[in-house]
Design a protein around this motif. Sequence first.
Motif, PDB file in Angstrom:
ATOM      1  N   VAL B  47       1.188 -16.677  23.345  1.00 44.98           N
ATOM      2  CA  VAL B  47       1.153 -16.797  24.815  1.00 44.98           C
ATOM      3  C   VAL B  47       1.992 -15.716  25.448  1.00 44.98           C
ATOM      4  O   VAL B  47       1.587 -15.095  26.452  1.00 44.98           O
ATOM      5  CB  VAL B  47       1.628 -18.199  25.235  1.00 44.98           C
ATOM      6  CG1 VAL B  47       1.817 -18.281  26.731  1.00 44.98           C
ATOM      7  CG2 VAL B  47       0.617 -19.238  24.781  1.00 44.98           C
ATOM      8  N   THR B  57      -6.717 -13.641  26.091  1.00 42.72           N
ATOM      9  CA  THR B  57      -7.132 -13.887  24.703  1.00 42.72           C
ATOM     10  C   THR B  57      -6.046 -14.607  23.920  1.00 42.72           C
ATOM     11  O   THR B  57      -6.338 -15.496  23.117  1.00 42.72           O
ATOM     12  CB  THR B  57      -7.442 -12.550  24.014  1.00 42.72           C
ATOM     13  OG1 THR B  57      -8.280 -11.778  24.862  1.00 42.72           O
ATOM     14  CG2 THR B  57      -8.070 -12.746  22.658  1.00 42.72           C
ATOM     15  N   GLN B  59      -3.947 -16.777  24.904  1.00 42.76           N
ATOM     16  CA  GLN B  59      -3.921 -18.213  25.199  1.00 42.76           C
ATOM     17  C   GLN B  59      -5.085 -18.911  24.546  1.00 42.76           C
ATOM     18  O   GLN B  59      -4.971 -20.062  24.105  1.00 42.76           O
ATOM     19  CB  GLN B  59      -3.954 -18.410  26.716  1.00 42.76           C
ATOM     20  CG  GLN B  59      -2.670 -17.896  27.381  1.00 42.76           C
ATOM     21  CD  GLN B  59      -2.742 -17.979  28.886  1.00 42.76           C
ATOM     22  OE1 GLN B  59      -3.469 -18.817  29.441  1.00 42.76           O
ATOM     23  NE2 GLN B  59      -2.002 -17.105  29.570  1.00 42.76           N
ATOM     24  N   VAL B  60      -6.215 -18.233  24.516  1.00 38.79           N
ATOM     25  CA  VAL B  60      -7.367 -18.816  23.818  1.00 38.79           C
ATOM     26  C   VAL B  60      -7.021 -19.051  22.351  1.00 38.79           C
ATOM     27  O   VAL B  60      -7.301 -20.135  21.795  1.00 38.79           O
ATOM     28  CB  VAL B  60      -8.587 -17.879  23.951  1.00 38.79           C
ATOM     29  CG1 VAL B  60      -9.710 -18.352  23.040  1.00 38.79           C
ATOM     30  CG2 VAL B  60      -9.052 -17.825  25.385  1.00 38.79           C
ATOM     31  N   PHE B  61      -6.389 -18.074  21.793  1.00 36.35           N
ATOM     32  CA  PHE B  61      -5.995 -18.249  20.381  1.00 36.35           C
ATOM     33  C   PHE B  61      -4.988 -19.361  20.230  1.00 36.35           C
ATOM     34  O   PHE B  61      -5.011 -20.104  19.249  1.00 36.35           O
ATOM     35  CB  PHE B  61      -5.434 -16.940  19.830  1.00 36.35           C
ATOM     36  CG  PHE B  61      -6.457 -16.143  19.088  1.00 36.35           C
ATOM     37  CD1 PHE B  61      -6.989 -14.988  19.638  1.00 36.35           C
ATOM     38  CD2 PHE B  61      -6.914 -16.580  17.870  1.00 36.35           C
ATOM     39  CE1 PHE B  61      -7.949 -14.285  18.955  1.00 36.35           C
ATOM     40  CE2 PHE B  61      -7.880 -15.871  17.185  1.00 36.35           C
ATOM     41  CZ  PHE B  61      -8.403 -14.712  17.726  1.00 36.35           C
ATOM     42  N   ALA B  62      -4.089 -19.461  21.131  1.00 35.13           N
ATOM     43  CA  ALA B  62      -3.123 -20.553  21.059  1.00 35.13           C
ATOM     44  C   ALA B  62      -3.835 -21.895  21.055  1.00 35.13           C
ATOM     45  O   ALA B  62      -3.464 -22.823  20.322  1.00 35.13           O
ATOM     46  CB  ALA B  62      -2.148 -20.449  22.220  1.00 35.13           C
TER      47      ALA B  62
END
Lengths: 665, 100, 166
Positions: B47, B57, B59-62
């Motif tokens: 983040v 991206t 945050q999406v991965f998080a």
Amino acid sequence: MVAAILLQGEEAAEHVAAAPNWFVENAWLVVLLPMISAALTLFVGKRTPGKGSVYGIAAVGASLILSLGVLWQFVQNGGATYESSVDWFQIGPLHMEVGQLVDGLTAVMMIVVTAVSLAVHVYSIGYMHGDQRFTWFFVVLSLFTAAMLNVVIANNLFQLLVGWEIMGVCSYLLIGHWWEEHVNSSSAIKAFITTRIGDVPFMFGIFVLVAATGFETTNIREIGELVAGGELAVGLVSISALLLFGGTIGKSAQFPLHVWLPDAMAGPTPVSALIHAATMVAAGVYLVGRLFEIFVHAEAYVLQVVGVVGGITMLGAGLLGLVQDDIKRVLAYSTVSQLGYMVAIMSIGPIGRDAAFFHLFTHAFFKALLFLGSGSVIHACHTNNMSEMGGLRKPMPVTFWTFLIGAGALAGIPPLAGFWSKDELLVGASEGHEVLFVVMVLTAVVTAFYTTRMVMQTFFGAYRGHGHPHESPLSMTGPLVALATATLFVGWLGAGPVGAAFFDWVFFEEPEAVHLVAWVATLSIGVALLGVIAGFAVYRRWRDRDPIRSLGPVYTLLENKYYLDDIYWKGIIRPIRDPIAAAVYWFDQNVLDGVVNGAAGVTKGSAKVVNAFDQKVIDGAVNGSANLAGFTGGLLRYIQSGNVQRYAAFLFAGVVVLAIIFTRI
Amino acid sequence: MIRLPLVLTFSAVLFSTGVYGVLARRNAVLVLMSIELMLNAVNINLVAFSQHLQQVTGQVFALFVIAVAAAEVGIGLAIVILIYRNRETINVDEVNLLKW
Amino acid sequence: MSSQEIAFVIVAVAGTIGAFRVVTARNVVHAALYLVVTLSSTGVVYLLLAAEFVAWVQILIYVGAIVILFLFGLMLTKAPIGREALDNQRRGVAFLVGLAVFGGLFYLLQDAFPWTASDVEPVQGSASSIGTSIFADFVLPFEAVSFLLLAALIGAVVLSRKDDAP
């Protein structure tokens, strides 16, 4: 230069043989036939009726006829020498050939050898009857005849050497024919070794001679031409001549190698007749005569040595013949003495050579006759000793009369053969060689004396033995008669008054004119009669104590053969044999066996080492690496603790380390 | 705006603590908790970087990481319960059959 | 230091204390509760970083579900209580490794990123923006995660089923 002369010589040989005829061209058949008969007798003799004697007799008989043919054609061709050969192999420039050199000398020698051999072959049928090795006897007889004929016909030195050596072996085999008795086998060895001692210088003489020609040739004629042409260094020629004479000293039983001949009488009597009277012992004389070119062109001392050796031999052996009881030994020493005559007379030059060959010719016949006659007597009385004989002229008339003829020839009574030949010898010596002449005359007296002694003791007086002697069978008396006839007539071949045909056949460079010198002939007859009468007087009656013993210390000296045998044995043989034998034995036991055992020990030791190495080092390495793997595995397995957290700890630590590494580098 | 290194330091602290917990704790559930700490540290990192790089991206991965962490905890606890059922203990030191 | 940073530091400290207590608590339930603290502080940090959606998902999932799961697990396995019972012998090594990890990380980050402030507008991590990003760029991972969750669900059920003989 040498090659040019050799080429000339080859062309000359072609021209010399003007019209060669069949007998002369094929004279080599004379050698081949006894060889074939020897092989035949060896392989099929036992199955042939008569146990194989027929092959030898047929072959030698045929060879005799061929030899007579050779002589006849030789005379017809006007005395031309014929030579032919076959190349055997080549070593560098040296051609080794097998060939024949046919001249009068060859023909005469062939006749002598084949005639005496034929007589001996026939005689042996009766004498060796029932012998367990009858067939083998005939094999070796034929082989010996072939070898002697090879010597006589050889045109090059190596072929001669081959025949020479084979004769030596046959002599050994025949002397030791009854080898079950130790005396016989050791006599055979003594004969062989003693002649070998003479053969060594002989071989070296050949080598020196061939080397002197530059290793170009071994051919007798070519060497003769080279020597005559002065192409070879005189020093080398002399040395080779002396060395060659060494062979003669051995083979012809001259002083100091004469000691084997009397002991060779241990062999059967036919053997003594053939080998040790007529042929093999004559080979030494033949050698000198055939290579006479070399002796003549050597330095003077060579022939002087020859003469001295011959002179010592003839008188010394003759004296030894006075004190023997064994009839064959008397004849043996007589042979040695007569050979001494021949050798000695050669030293005076070409005339002497021809005279020596004539004496050889006649001597062969009458000595063979005497030996065969003595064999007949021995066969009848079963003893060799004359002290057990006596008065045999009545039960054995044929033997007696033939023996008498032979004895007369030996003593030199005319008109028998011995007279003519001995006369020639004396004539030759009388011109300029006084010392030799005197020695010859003295020996002639001694010869006549011991011959008469022998005859009287054997055939006259009363029979002193224990058996019942009777005349021998025809197979034995036939040859006696034949040889006696020959003895009566061959002498005339060399007699001056009737043309001396012999000397037209056997000559050195050119035929010599032979004539009778009156005072020499008278002297020789006189000394012969002197010896005979003295012998007759002394031995007319048998006395138990031999009158010859009254010579006292001289008798002792003679009885012990001048102590020569003792000197040889104690002075030469034992000191050489014993320490050498001991040394060789020690060497064999300690060094050779030591080497062998040592090699075995080394092998064992190295095997042990290798084994230890294999066990400890190699297996140790193998096991050790396995143990090491196991050990490290044993240590490393503790990493596998099963505890995940421990693994994770390592993982994180490793990640940190790797991160630092990768970012720093 | 919050300075990036601060956030990352916080994340590093959490991560290290999680590492210590994974290696030091005996109870399997506590090990799982420590793993959750580590995952959270990674999320903070993601983040923070998404803010720093002006992209969403991260945050999406998080989000995805959270989803995976949830799945992992579910399965992990199921395994722990299974081990407890078989061995009467969830001491990780005693779960070491796969050893020498 | 801006106000956001001060707030952040306070929250971070709380989270750090919580994390320390998670790994050192003698009572497993205390450890779970401290985990709640840490997870919540992480969620607040997300909010401070303008990632609203992630923050709420964090609170929802982690604090709301995962910690409950942990508590259920602790309950079902009757965890023992006490220092010897909860920490193992490798505490020292583990501490060193943890320290090494922190040291390495800290070194790297301070080397790589500047300590100076940057005045940039943060990206709004609203639900719509994240949703747009997922369904525009990361559909496949999204679906894969769905599968993953399904597999986890089925797996958990299968694993914890009692093996009764039929």
